[in-house]
Each structure stands twice: as C-alpha cells, then as structure tokens.
Design a protein around this motif. Structure first.
Motif, PDB file in Angstrom:
ATOM      1  N   TYR A  20       1.069  -1.256   0.157  1.00 13.96           N
ATOM      2  CA  TYR A  20       0.137   0.069   0.154  1.00 13.96           C
ATOM      3  C   TYR A  20       0.743   1.302   0.008  1.00 13.96           C
ATOM      4  CZ  TYR A  20      -4.177  -2.788   0.833  1.00 13.96           C
ATOM      5  OH  TYR A  20      -5.293  -3.314   0.596  1.00 13.96           O
ATOM      6  N   ALA A  21       1.901   1.083   0.641  1.00 11.36           N
ATOM      7  CA  ALA A  21       2.959   2.460   0.758  1.00 11.36           C
ATOM      8  C   ALA A  21       3.161   2.876  -0.587  1.00 11.36           C
ATOM      9  CB  ALA A  21       4.080   2.339   1.686  1.00 11.36           C
ATOM     10  N   GLN A  22       3.285   1.907  -1.431  1.00 11.37           N
ATOM     11  CA  GLN A  22       3.978   2.163  -2.804  1.00 11.37           C
ATOM     12  C   GLN A  22       2.564   2.583  -3.846  1.00 11.37           C
ATOM     13  OE1 GLN A  22       5.201  -1.236  -1.769  1.00 11.37           O
ATOM     14  NE2 GLN A  22       6.709   0.383  -0.685  1.00 11.37           N
ATOM     15  N   LYS A  23       1.644   1.782  -3.526  1.00  7.42           N
ATOM     16  CA  LYS A  23       0.529   1.845  -4.445  1.00  7.42           C
ATOM     17  C   LYS A  23      -0.452   3.112  -4.244  1.00  7.42           C
ATOM     18  CE  LYS A  23      -2.231  -1.535  -4.493  1.00  7.42           C
ATOM     19  NZ  LYS A  23      -2.629  -3.022  -4.372  1.00  7.42           N
ATOM     20  N   VAL A  24      -0.569   3.481  -2.906  1.00  8.79           N
ATOM     21  CA  VAL A  24      -1.651   4.418  -2.382  1.00  8.79           C
ATOM     22  C   VAL A  24      -0.971   5.712  -2.245  1.00  8.79           C
ATOM     23  CG1 VAL A  24      -3.370   4.859  -0.691  1.00  8.79           C
ATOM     24  CG2 VAL A  24      -2.853   2.674  -1.217  1.00  8.79           C
ATOM     25  N   PRO A  25      -1.186   7.002  -2.743  1.00  9.59           N
ATOM     26  CA  PRO A  25      -0.749   8.249  -2.358  1.00  9.59           C
ATOM     27  C   PRO A  25      -0.879   8.573  -1.082  1.00  9.59           C
ATOM     28  CG  PRO A  25      -2.411   8.277  -4.384  1.00  9.59           C
ATOM     29  CD  PRO A  25      -2.490   6.891  -3.681  1.00  9.59           C
ATOM     30  N   ALA A  26       0.139   9.285  -0.573  1.00  9.30           N
ATOM     31  CA  ALA A  26       0.128   9.611   0.820  1.00  9.30           C
ATOM     32  C   ALA A  26      -0.874  10.073   1.428  1.00  9.30           C
ATOM     33  CB  ALA A  26       1.397  10.392   1.170  1.00  9.30           C
ATOM     34  N   LYS A  27      -1.513  11.183   0.619  1.00  7.68           N
ATOM     35  CA  LYS A  27      -2.850  11.793   1.000  1.00  7.68           C
ATOM     36  C   LYS A  27      -3.871  11.006   1.200  1.00  7.68           C
ATOM     37  CE  LYS A  27      -4.507  15.039  -1.674  1.00  7.68           C
ATOM     38  NZ  LYS A  27      -4.602  16.059  -2.766  1.00  7.68           N
ATOM     39  N   GLU A  28      -4.203   9.736   0.326  1.00  7.15           N
ATOM     40  CA  GLU A  28      -5.123   9.123   0.630  1.00  7.15           C
ATOM     41  C   GLU A  28      -4.894   8.162   2.046  1.00  7.15           C
ATOM     42  OE1 GLU A  28      -6.733   8.570  -3.996  1.00  7.15           O
ATOM     43  OE2 GLU A  28      -5.721   6.603  -2.946  1.00  7.15           O
ATOM     44  N   ILE A  29      -3.482   7.725   2.221  1.00 11.29           N
ATOM     45  CA  ILE A  29      -3.284   7.054   3.262  1.00 11.29           C
ATOM     46  C   ILE A  29      -3.705   7.842   4.653  1.00 11.29           C
ATOM     47  CG2 ILE A  29      -1.511   5.983   4.859  1.00 11.29           C
ATOM     48  CD1 ILE A  29      -0.186   5.055   2.243  1.00 11.29           C
ATOM     49  N   GLU A  30      -3.396   9.208   4.578  1.00 12.65           N
ATOM     50  CA  GLU A  30      -3.916  10.062   5.884  1.00 12.65           C
ATOM     51  C   GLU A  30      -5.334  10.021   5.895  1.00 12.65           C
ATOM     52  OE1 GLU A  30      -1.751  11.067   7.785  1.00 12.65           O
ATOM     53  OE2 GLU A  30       0.207  10.542   6.616  1.00 12.65           O
ATOM     54  N   LYS A  31      -6.065  10.113   4.707  1.00 14.64           N
ATOM     55  CA  LYS A  31      -7.408  10.129   4.932  1.00 14.64           C
ATOM     56  C   LYS A  31      -7.947   8.811   5.491  1.00 14.64           C
ATOM     57  CE  LYS A  31      -9.132  12.951   1.085  1.00 14.64           C
ATOM     58  NZ  LYS A  31      -9.802  13.043  -0.354  1.00 14.64           N
ATOM     59  N   MET A  32      -7.381   7.775   5.159  1.00 10.30           N
ATOM     60  CA  MET A  32      -7.911   6.250   5.830  1.00 10.30           C
ATOM     61  C   MET A  32      -7.594   6.226   7.405  1.00 10.30           C
ATOM     62  SD  MET A  32      -7.491   3.560   2.772  1.00 10.30           S
ATOM     63  CE  MET A  32      -6.043   3.880   2.391  1.00 10.30           C
ATOM     64  N   VAL A  33      -6.338   6.857   7.597  1.00  5.34           N
ATOM     65  CA  VAL A  33      -5.859   6.893   9.035  1.00  5.34           C
ATOM     66  C   VAL A  33      -6.843   7.517   9.840  1.00  5.34           C
ATOM     67  CG1 VAL A  33      -4.061   7.401  10.550  1.00  5.34           C
ATOM     68  CG2 VAL A  33      -3.268   6.369   8.616  1.00  5.34           C
TER      69      VAL A  33
END
Ligand code: HEC
Ligand code: HEC
Length: 257
Positions: A234-247
């Motif tokens: 996921y760290a490679q596939k998902v843009p950082a902004k989207e990871i923040e949103k999910m977190v």
C-alpha cells in the motif's frame, strides 16, 4: 444440404482470402486505424476546424442521432437543427455556450419541457467523449443557427464541477476503502472476524501512529491471532494523501462509543 454448406464455406473462405490479399496489397497509409479526432483538437485549433470535427463526432462517436433528430420534431429528444439559436434563449441569464456545455457535461440540471432526463453525460461511458471532442461538438451546435464563440483554447468550468460531483463518493474515506478493497478482509461496520480483524472500533483501541504503521508496514506488527496476509505494497500503491485520509477515518471509528 452438406454440399450447400461446403459451398458456403468455400465461398466465405474465398471472400476472406480476397480481402486479406487486398488489404495487404494496398500501401501502409490506408491500413492505419481510423484517425482519432480527439487527438487533432489542440489549443491552436480554429473555430472553423472545431465545427468540422464536431460535426463528425456528432454523427459518429457521439451517437447523438440515436436520440436527437435534425429538422423534425423529436420524440425521444429535442430537435437540434437550431441548437445554436435555441441555446441563447433556453435559460435566462445563461449564455448559449454555457448552456450547451452544461447540456453535455451535466444534462440533468436543466431538463427541456416535455422530455425525460435521459440525456447522458457524454464524457462518461459508454460515449466517453474527451474534453476536446466535447468542445468540438459545442462548436458544431453553436454553428447551427448561432455564433461560434469557442476555439481550441476554450475551457468549460462545468467540466470540473460535473466531475467533482460524481467523483466525490469515491474520494471520501469509505470510497477509498472500497477502492483498495480493505473491506474484503475487514468488517468496517460490525465485529465479524474476516481474513483480518474488524476495524469498526479500531479508533477506540489504537492511535493514529499504530493504524498508519499497520497500513504502510503491515509486517512490523501482526495483530494476534491473524495470518500475516495484509498486502505489503500500500505504501507504494496508495498516494500519501489517501493514506492520511484512511488513517484519520479509522482513528475516528470507535464502534459507536
Ligand atoms: C439516450 C438519448 C440521448 C443521446 C444519446 C443524446 N441525447 Fe441530448 N438529450 C436527450 C434528451 C432526452 C434531452 C432532453 C432532456 C434534457 O434536457 O435533459 C436532451 C437534451 C440535449 C440538449 C439540450 C437541448 C435543448 O433543446 O435545450 C443538447 C444541446 C443535447 N441534448 C445535445 C446532445 C449531443 C451533442 C449528443 C451527442 C454527443 C446527445 N445530446 C446525445 C437525449 C439524448
Ligand atoms: C488480503 C486481506 C487484507 C486486505 C486487503 C487488507 N488487510 Fe488490513 N489486515 C489484514 C490482516 C490479516 C490483518 C492482521 C494481521 C496483521 O496485523 O498484519 C490486518 C491488519 C490491519 C490493521 C491492524 C488491525 C489491528 O487491530 O491491529 C489495520 C489498521 C488494517 N489492517 C487496515 C487495512 C486497510 C486500511 C486496508 C486497505 C487499504 C487493509 N487493511 C487491507 C488483512 C487485510
């Protein structure tokens, strides 16, 4: 009966053969795929060229004449023979060009009297015209009884707003979870143990740092009693902004508490 079948077979083989021979025998240029009009529309394209391209798109890729008539009263959709003239008078305070662009990108905000709202947003599937192609279609429609005011440089504000409207749900955290299929392994609403632990109350048990690590470095901490099968990329596939949103979203899930 069988003889007839053989004859038909031989005949169609002969025809296919002849075609193959024929198309191989003509020079390369003609066997190129049909030109994509969308690629020809550039900022420097003139209004006159846009009208020509737009006419072709209107009658072919745009599939407009499936529903619209030209010069006879339409049953399924309004007659567009005077589209340019009509557009100037449709909506008080709205220019002809804005009305036409809105009709194509966001057709259901204004529905012509006597018709049902079945006009498709033509940038979407299945018609899927590009912005350039839609620009050309607008030029063509303007040329029908109106004045062509667009050229290759014209941009329509409604293109952005219409897209924002439909793309919103997928952009929200729940849309992201669905997009990355988190919910195939995690129960997001209840307490079911699927492949992974339920996440409906993860925010009550864990902090943001833990949740983030679980997503970007899942191998580091393995939740007890579960197999280490959470995808590691996921760290490679998902843009950082989207990871923040999910977190942020997960940290707020406290199981209704
Ligand atoms: C599936 C049928 C269908 C197709 C395909 C379709 N339209 Fe329409 N269109 C409609 C209907 C129905 C309306 C009237 C209802 C409304 O205003 O939404 C309409 C309305 C319009 C209007 C506003 C007309 C007015 O009198 O105000 C324009 C402009 C238009 N369409 C252009 C197009 C173009 C250009 C295409 C092809 C790229 C196209 N349409 C494809 C059904 C269709
Ligand atoms: C193929 C199944 C699978 C998918 C897809 C998956 N996970 Fe997981 N996840 C697991 C498993 C199994 C665990 C428990 C083992 C571990 O900690 O690695 C886990 C653990 C977690 C944890 C830690 C839970 C805890 O209680 O410690 C979080 C948070 C999490 N996943 C979030 C996500 C998010 C967000 C996504 C989507 C971007 C996702 N997971 C996609 C299987 C999956």
């Amino acid at each position: 009966m069988f003889k007839v079948f053989i004859k038909v077979m031989l005949f169609s083989l002969a025809v296919t053969g002849a075609y193959t021979w024929y198309s191989n025998s003509i020079p390369q240029v003609t066997s190129k795929p049909p030109e994509d009009i969308g690629d020809l529309i550039k900022p420097e394209t003139t209004s006159d060229d846009l009208v020509k391209f737009g006419k072709k798109i209107f009658y072919a890729k745009g599939q407009c004449t499936l529903c619209h008539s030209m010069g006879t009263k339409g049953d399924r959709a309004p007659d567009l023979a005077n589209a340019g003239g009509m557009a100037a008078k449709r909506k008080a305070g709205m220019s002809a060009v804005d009305y036409l662009a809105q009709s194509l990108y966001d057709p259901n905000t204004y529905v012509v009297d006597g018709y049902t709202p079945t006009m498709p947003a033509v940038y979407k599937n299945p018609i899927a015209l590009s912005d350039g192609e839609i620009l050309a279609v607008v030029a063509f429609l303007q040329s029908l009884g109106g004045k062509v005011t667009v050229d290759g440089k014209t941009k329509f504000a409604v293109a952005e707003t219409a897209r924002a409207k439909v793309e919103k749900p997928a952009d929200g955290p729940e849309g992201l979870m669905a997009k990355y299929q988190c919910n195939t392994c995690h129960d997001m609403k209840g307490t079911a143990k699927l492949v992974g632990p339920p996440l409906s109350d993860i925010g009550a048990k864990k902090d943001k740092a833990y949740i983030k690590e679980a997503i970007v470095e899942p191998a580091k901490v393995i939740a007890e009693g579960y197999p280490p099968v959470m995808p590691a990329d996921y760290a490679q596939k998902v843009p950082a902004k989207e990871i923040e949103k999910m977190v942020d979203y997960l940290a707020g899930l406290k199981g209704g508490k």
